[in-house]
Design an enzyme around this catalytic site. Structure first.
Site, PDB file in Angstrom:
ATOM      1  N   ASN A  65      15.183  -2.207 -28.821  1.00 40.16           N
ATOM      2  CA  ASN A  65      14.468  -1.112 -29.085  1.00 40.16           C
ATOM      3  C   ASN A  65      12.845  -0.825 -28.433  1.00 40.16           C
ATOM      4  O   ASN A  65      11.696  -1.303 -29.164  1.00 40.16           O
ATOM      5  CB  ASN A  65      14.371  -0.359 -30.511  1.00 40.16           C
ATOM      6  CG  ASN A  65      15.288  -0.364 -30.935  1.00 40.16           C
ATOM      7  OD1 ASN A  65      16.517   0.713 -30.451  1.00 40.16           O
ATOM      8  ND2 ASN A  65      15.958  -1.195 -31.688  1.00 40.16           N
ATOM      9  N   ASP A  68      10.168   0.102 -30.591  1.00 37.15           N
ATOM     10  CA  ASP A  68       8.778  -0.548 -32.155  1.00 37.15           C
ATOM     11  C   ASP A  68       9.442  -1.320 -32.129  1.00 37.15           C
ATOM     12  O   ASP A  68       8.625  -2.873 -33.203  1.00 37.15           O
ATOM     13  CB  ASP A  68       9.229   0.177 -33.444  1.00 37.15           C
ATOM     14  CG  ASP A  68      11.221  -0.491 -33.835  1.00 37.15           C
ATOM     15  OD1 ASP A  68      11.801  -0.827 -33.532  1.00 37.15           O
ATOM     16  OD2 ASP A  68      11.676  -0.475 -34.959  1.00 37.15           O
ATOM     17  N   ASP A  72      18.876  -4.349 -32.461  1.00 39.93           N
ATOM     18  CA  ASP A  72      19.853  -4.422 -33.251  1.00 39.93           C
ATOM     19  C   ASP A  72      21.027  -5.197 -33.125  1.00 39.93           C
ATOM     20  O   ASP A  72      21.156  -5.431 -31.741  1.00 39.93           O
ATOM     21  CB  ASP A  72      20.332  -2.544 -32.769  1.00 39.93           C
ATOM     22  CG  ASP A  72      19.681  -2.079 -33.086  1.00 39.93           C
ATOM     23  OD1 ASP A  72      18.939  -1.930 -34.219  1.00 39.93           O
ATOM     24  OD2 ASP A  72      19.155  -0.393 -32.080  1.00 39.93           O
TER      25      ASP A  72
END
Length: 128
Positions: A65, A68, A72
């Site tokens: 991601n 940030d 996952d």
């Protein structure tokens, strides 16, 4: 150069880790065995649908991601920022596991953590 090319080719051909891709029916059966049917008010169909949209039933799926810096992991794409520990990355590690544990064909760890996510998150399945 030839050695590098050969190693690169082998890396693409040889299986990595112990992950697997379930069929829909295989996953439904396994999730039922692991107690997800009706867990926290969500049907087996909810869980199977979530796994499909998150990982296409692939236990070795990962997604970085950009927003940030978290990652996952696994069949439910459980996030490293809150739910599991990924290396030295800052994490709440609410499930108390290493993120790498979510990448094997033993999805009992994924299911246990998904149960924690759905009950500890204010959003339930909306956490996904």
């Amino acid at each position: 150069m030839k050695v590098f090319l050969l190693l690169s080719l082998l890396a693409c051909v040889l299986p990595r880790g112990q992950g697997m891709v379930f069929t829909r029916c295989e996953l439904a059966q396994k999730l039922q065995e692991l107690g997800l049917d009706g867990y926290a008010g969500y049907s087996l169909a909810n869980w199977v649908c979530t796994a499909y949209h998150e990982s296409r039933y692939n236990t070795a799926a990962t997604h970085y991601n950009d927003y940030d810096g978290s990652t996952d992991f696994g069949i439910f794409q459980i996030n490293s920022r809150y739910w599991c520990q990924y290396g030295s990355q800052q994490s709440s590690n609410i499930c108390g596991i290493q993120c790498s544990e979510l990448l094997t064909n033993n999805i009992a760890v994924d299911v246990a953590c998904a149960k924690t996510v759905v009950t500890d998150s204010a959003n339930g399945m909306g956490a996904w």
